[in-house]
Design an enzyme around this catalytic site. Sequence first.
Site, PDB file in Angstrom:
ATOM      1  CE  LYS A 124      -4.289  -1.976   1.528  1.00 45.17           C
ATOM      2  NZ  LYS A 124      -3.867  -3.398   1.695  1.00 45.17           N
TER       3      LYS A 124
HETATM    4  C1  LIG Z   1      -4.497  -4.483   1.021  1.00 46.96           C
HETATM    5  C2  LIG Z   1      -3.764  -5.772   0.917  1.00 46.96           C
HETATM    6  C3  LIG Z   1      -4.149  -6.783  -0.005  1.00 46.96           C
HETATM    7  C4  LIG Z   1      -5.376  -6.653  -0.881  1.00 46.96           C
HETATM    8  O1  LIG Z   1      -5.237  -5.685  -1.873  1.00 46.96           O
HETATM    9  P1  LIG Z   1      -6.521  -5.112  -2.649  1.00 46.96           P
HETATM   10  O2  LIG Z   1      -6.021  -3.964  -3.417  1.00 46.96           O
HETATM   11  O3  LIG Z   1      -7.506  -4.715  -1.572  1.00 46.96           O
HETATM   12  O4  LIG Z   1      -7.058  -6.208  -3.507  1.00 46.96           O
HETATM   13  C5  LIG Z   1      -3.364  -7.924  -0.081  1.00 46.96           C
HETATM   14  N1  LIG Z   1      -2.283  -8.105   0.712  1.00 46.96           N
HETATM   15  C6  LIG Z   1      -1.889  -7.175   1.614  1.00 46.96           C
HETATM   16  C7  LIG Z   1      -0.705  -7.444   2.469  1.00 46.96           C
HETATM   17  C8  LIG Z   1      -2.608  -5.975   1.745  1.00 46.96           C
HETATM   18  O5  LIG Z   1      -2.214  -5.052   2.652  1.00 46.96           O
END
Ligand SMILES: *Cc1c(COP(=O)(O)O)cnc(C)c1O
Length: 486
Positions: A124
């Site tokens: 993120k």
């Molecule tokens: C947010 C997240 C996901 C999922 O990603 P999306 O964009 O919501 O599909 C997967 N793995 C981790 C570690 C995350 O923080």
Amino acid sequence: MHYLSTRGHAARPSFSEILLGGLAPDGGLYLPSTYPQVTRAELDAWRSLSYADLAFQVLDKFATDIPDEDLKNLVNRTYTAEVYRNCRPGEDATRITPLRILEQDDGRQLVLQSLSNGPTLAFKDMAMQLLGNLFEYTLKKQGSELNILGATSGDTGSAAEYAMRGKQGIKVFMLSPRHKMSAFQTAQMFSLQDPNIFNIAVDGVFDDCQDMVKAVSNDLEFKTHQKIGTVNSINWARVVAQVIYYFRGYLSATESSNQHVSFTVPSGNFGNICAGHIARMMGLPIKKLVVATNENDVLHEFFQTGSYRVRKSSETLHTSSPSMDISKASNFERFIYDLLDGDTDRVRQLFHKVEREGGFDLSGKPGSDGNEFASVGRFGFFSGKSTHADRTKTIRDAATRYRLIVDTHTADGIKVAREHIEKDVPMIVLETALPAKFNETIREVLGRDADRPAGFENIESLPQRFDVMAVDVAEIKRYVAAHTGL
Ligand SMILES: *Cc1c(COP(=O)(O)O)cnc(C)c1O
């Protein structure tokens, strides 16, 4: 470049106009009015670019109302080896998202793309770090300020705080359920001492935190007066920032722009893989886009059957890949818009039906809402599911075969990727977190701790800064108003 709402609202805002917002006025999601195309010649020219220069080229096609010089400055400050320094020993931090070949057997190649070397050790950061700089830049230009109010059970909240810390014109009020996050995640957030970051530990569960945020947002007068905004995963700038690393992954895994690659993406809200879909629509030679889910398999079910059936929060399981524990995929509407060829009336009907009846069905069966499931293949989508048993087996297997510890979410990705790998098409799995972040499962499976990047060794013993609050909407409103001074 102008943007439209998936539900047909008439306005055609620019990039900067939708940057600070979330949903379109009609409840739809924003998409560009057309997908800018990338030629083979451009792809060839982009091969030798640094991550920041590549980011400029991609973003320049979408953020057409930001002057080139300013955009260059923003990406140069965002995508630095200093910000993405938490790479594994031996990895090159200047590559920002380094690739590592896991397996190479008879033309079948399995590759890992690290997206988790930023400040909070999860992917993120890739988008949120850019958002922090873009927000600060835009607010300064408008002479305005923004107070971000959010609820988190871990990843999003910490990524937002690390992106916004110290930024001028921005304050962050982040609600989290008290004593419910891991010690590591709590320490990551609560050890921030920046005066513009406010951690609020709520005596309740995550849903209570989210309900408090919703209640505040529904008070339009308060929201406007206090300049309240959010940074949730439907924000267009977050999605577009994620498009960049699909280009980087493709260019790093291939030698010629005639080749194809496939991607497998550990998925929850469909934000990450939606960016892959957009890269593919722009002409990036992606063969398969594989959605990997955990036991919460709403998306896998759709790509198997054509039926999208959201779950109640009581039906959402708590798993060992918690960031994929979702009951409703908030970015899915963007793909459905393309699947329905931009028919905004039908998108609106389908997503009203989701709110009313909990889902829709595009399987083409009698009584269904349409037959577009038949054309999902045109978009390259595939899917798979991974359970706790699969996850632990994959973590053990990766530790032995690749001498690499992977986190639980990435393990879901590797498990599903193996089911879709094919000859002569590199399969790139996106690493969405570093294992140190979900160490409980690593210790359970391997009997030892995951390595922590330098600087994280004693994070739990750093002084923490937070306030405790009951589940009380009036109280959070008083708190926000007192700290914004508005
Ligand atoms: C947010 C997240 C996901 C999922 O990603 P999306 O964009 O919501 O599909 C997967 N793995 C981790 C570690 C995350 O923080």
